[in-house]
Design a protein around this motif. Structure first.
Motif, mmCIF file in Angstrom:
data_model
loop_
_atom_site.group_PDB
_atom_site.id
_atom_site.type_symbol
_atom_site.label_atom_id
_atom_site.label_comp_id
_atom_site.label_asym_id
_atom_site.label_seq_id
_atom_site.Cartn_x
_atom_site.Cartn_y
_atom_site.Cartn_z
ATOM 1 N N ASN A 67 5.590 51.098 18.139
ATOM 2 C CA ASN A 67 4.818 52.200 17.239
ATOM 3 C C ASN A 67 5.665 53.654 17.249
ATOM 4 N N PHE A 68 5.282 53.709 18.475
ATOM 5 C CA PHE A 68 4.954 55.791 19.297
ATOM 6 C C PHE A 68 6.105 55.663 19.976
ATOM 7 N N TYR A 69 6.908 54.563 20.777
ATOM 8 C CA TYR A 69 8.441 54.873 21.863
ATOM 9 C C TYR A 69 9.233 55.025 20.832
ATOM 10 N N PRO A 70 9.624 54.658 20.234
ATOM 11 C CA PRO A 70 10.956 55.513 19.145
ATOM 12 C C PRO A 70 11.119 56.723 18.461
ATOM 13 N N ALA A 71 10.026 57.633 19.712
ATOM 14 C CA ALA A 71 10.208 58.764 18.399
ATOM 15 C C ALA A 71 10.355 59.187 19.969
ATOM 16 N N THR A 72 9.458 59.062 21.406
ATOM 17 C CA THR A 72 9.680 59.592 22.529
ATOM 18 C C THR A 72 11.845 58.993 23.243
ATOM 19 N N LYS A 73 11.675 58.216 22.411
ATOM 20 C CA LYS A 73 13.115 57.453 22.687
ATOM 21 C C LYS A 73 14.605 58.319 22.588
ATOM 22 N N THR A 74 14.172 59.285 21.294
ATOM 23 C CA THR A 74 14.915 60.279 20.214
ATOM 24 C C THR A 74 14.421 61.344 21.156
ATOM 25 N N LYS A 77 16.922 60.409 24.653
ATOM 26 C CA LYS A 77 18.500 60.187 23.967
ATOM 27 C C LYS A 77 19.280 61.931 23.610
ATOM 28 N N ALA A 78 17.947 62.306 23.621
ATOM 29 C CA ALA A 78 18.661 63.939 23.016
ATOM 30 C C ALA A 78 18.283 65.137 24.562
ATOM 31 N N GLY A 79 18.453 64.231 24.917
ATOM 32 C CA GLY A 79 18.040 65.218 26.250
ATOM 33 C C GLY A 79 19.141 65.152 27.674
ATOM 34 N N SER A 80 18.360 64.852 29.287
ATOM 35 C CA SER A 80 19.749 65.390 29.306
ATOM 36 C C SER A 80 19.023 64.028 31.140
ATOM 37 N N TRP A 81 18.492 63.960 30.333
ATOM 38 C CA TRP A 81 17.364 61.810 31.372
ATOM 39 C C TRP A 81 17.949 60.983 30.156
ATOM 40 N N VAL A 82 19.113 60.549 30.059
ATOM 41 C CA VAL A 82 19.471 59.278 28.749
ATOM 42 C C VAL A 82 19.261 58.377 29.957
ATOM 43 N N TRP A 83 19.406 58.122 30.930
ATOM 44 C CA TRP A 83 19.259 56.738 32.334
ATOM 45 C C TRP A 83 17.811 56.431 31.929
ATOM 46 N N ALA A 84 16.201 57.738 32.165
ATOM 47 C CA ALA A 84 14.986 57.228 31.595
ATOM 48 C C ALA A 84 14.716 56.305 30.734
ATOM 49 N N HIS A 85 15.749 56.712 29.608
ATOM 50 C CA HIS A 85 15.657 55.082 28.580
ATOM 51 C C HIS A 85 16.651 54.115 28.652
ATOM 52 N N ILE A 141 8.081 62.053 31.706
ATOM 53 C CA ILE A 141 8.999 63.194 32.414
ATOM 54 C C ILE A 141 11.064 63.408 31.391
ATOM 55 N N GLY A 142 10.950 62.277 31.110
ATOM 56 C CA GLY A 142 12.374 61.810 30.866
ATOM 57 C C GLY A 142 12.075 62.170 29.417
ATOM 58 N N ALA A 143 11.232 62.867 28.988
ATOM 59 C CA ALA A 143 11.288 62.592 27.113
ATOM 60 C C ALA A 143 11.340 64.181 26.913
ATOM 61 N N GLY A 144 11.181 65.079 28.026
ATOM 62 C CA GLY A 144 11.012 66.559 28.454
ATOM 63 C C GLY A 144 11.750 67.629 28.915
ATOM 64 N N MET A 145 12.466 66.568 29.243
ATOM 65 C CA MET A 145 14.082 67.359 29.710
ATOM 66 C C MET A 145 15.232 67.635 29.073
#
Lengths: 147, 95
Positions: A67-74, A77-85, A141-145
């Motif tokens: 329910n909540f990870y899809p927003a974090t994933k977005t 994926k838009a940031g510089s730590w794509v590998w975090a996902h 952390i990856g979501a904030g990069m």
């Protein structure tokens, strides 16, 4: 929908329960390891309870992931730590599915009077739980990069 | 009916690793999991849990790989499954 469902399915209670149950696996396993070779009456019930906690943990993990990870994933994926996902979260979400299996094997060995053989399974559980916790932080952390 | 938790765990670990790889490389399988369970992760969770229970009962009292003990099969399968999942996603990301 039942009012309790709103509470259970909400992000914060699910996150609280996810962290609480996940973290609980570590001290529970440590206590079991400390008393493994001592003849204490509560060891088997505690091992069974720990296995139950590991299965129960799937519920808040699933609520958060579905329910909540899809927003974090977005964001990731838009940031510089794509590998975090792509590496960390993908691995974490699947390693978590083996956690209850590992705990059940460890508990089954305690219940069937093979405590010494269960030792490495409890240690694996502790290491895996800590690793999954660290991976969760990396994902956050990856979501904030930003890219 | 005897339950072999070691072999149940081994079956679950390898099945999970196989499902991870197949779902990523063969879209129809991922679509099947989504269509059947509403999400691929739920599908994998259900199948892993069933594999642990059913595999443990079906292989209860038996060891199909008699050269190795059930304990070793379970231990190395679990570690192998965990390593295979991580290695697959690292490989997928790099390539």
């Amino acid at each position: 929908m039942h009012p309790m469902a709103d509470v259970i399915l909400a992000r914060d209670p699910a996150l609280f329960l996810h962290i609480l149950l996940g973290v609980a696996l570590i001290p529970l396993s440590i206590v079991i390891l400390l008393y493994l070779m001592k003849k204490v009456s509560w060891l088997k019930p505690l091992a069974i309870a720990t296995a139950a906690v590991s299965w129960l943990q799937i519920l808040p993990a699933g609520i958060l992931y579905l329910n909540f990870y899809p927003a974090t994933k977005t964001l990731i994926k838009a940031g510089s730590w794509v590998w975090a996902h792509d590496i960390i979260m993908e691995t974490k979400e699947h390693w978590g599915l083996l956690l209850p299996v590992i705990t059940t094997v460890a508990a089954a060995l305690v219940v069937t009077n093979q405590p010494d053989k269960s030792r490495k399974w409890w240690i694996l559980l502790i290491i895996l739980t800590i690793a999954i916790g660290i991976m969760g932080r990396i994902v956050k952390i990856g979501a904030g990069m930003q890219a | 009916m005897k339950f072999n938790h070691y072999l149940g765990a081994a079956v679950a670990a390898w099945l999970l690793a196989i499902m991870v790889v197949v779902a990523e490389l063969f879209a129809p399988f991922k679509d099947f999991l989504i269509a059947t369970f509403s999400h691929h992760w739920i599908g994998k969770a259900v199948i892993v849990a069933l594999a642990f229970v059913i595999g443990g009962f079906l292989l209860g009292g038996k060891n199909p790989i008699s050269k190795y003990s059930s304990e070793d099969v379970a231990w190395y399968s679990t570690l192998g499954g965990l390593a295979a999942i991580l290695a697959f996603y690292v490989f997928e990301f790099i390539t």
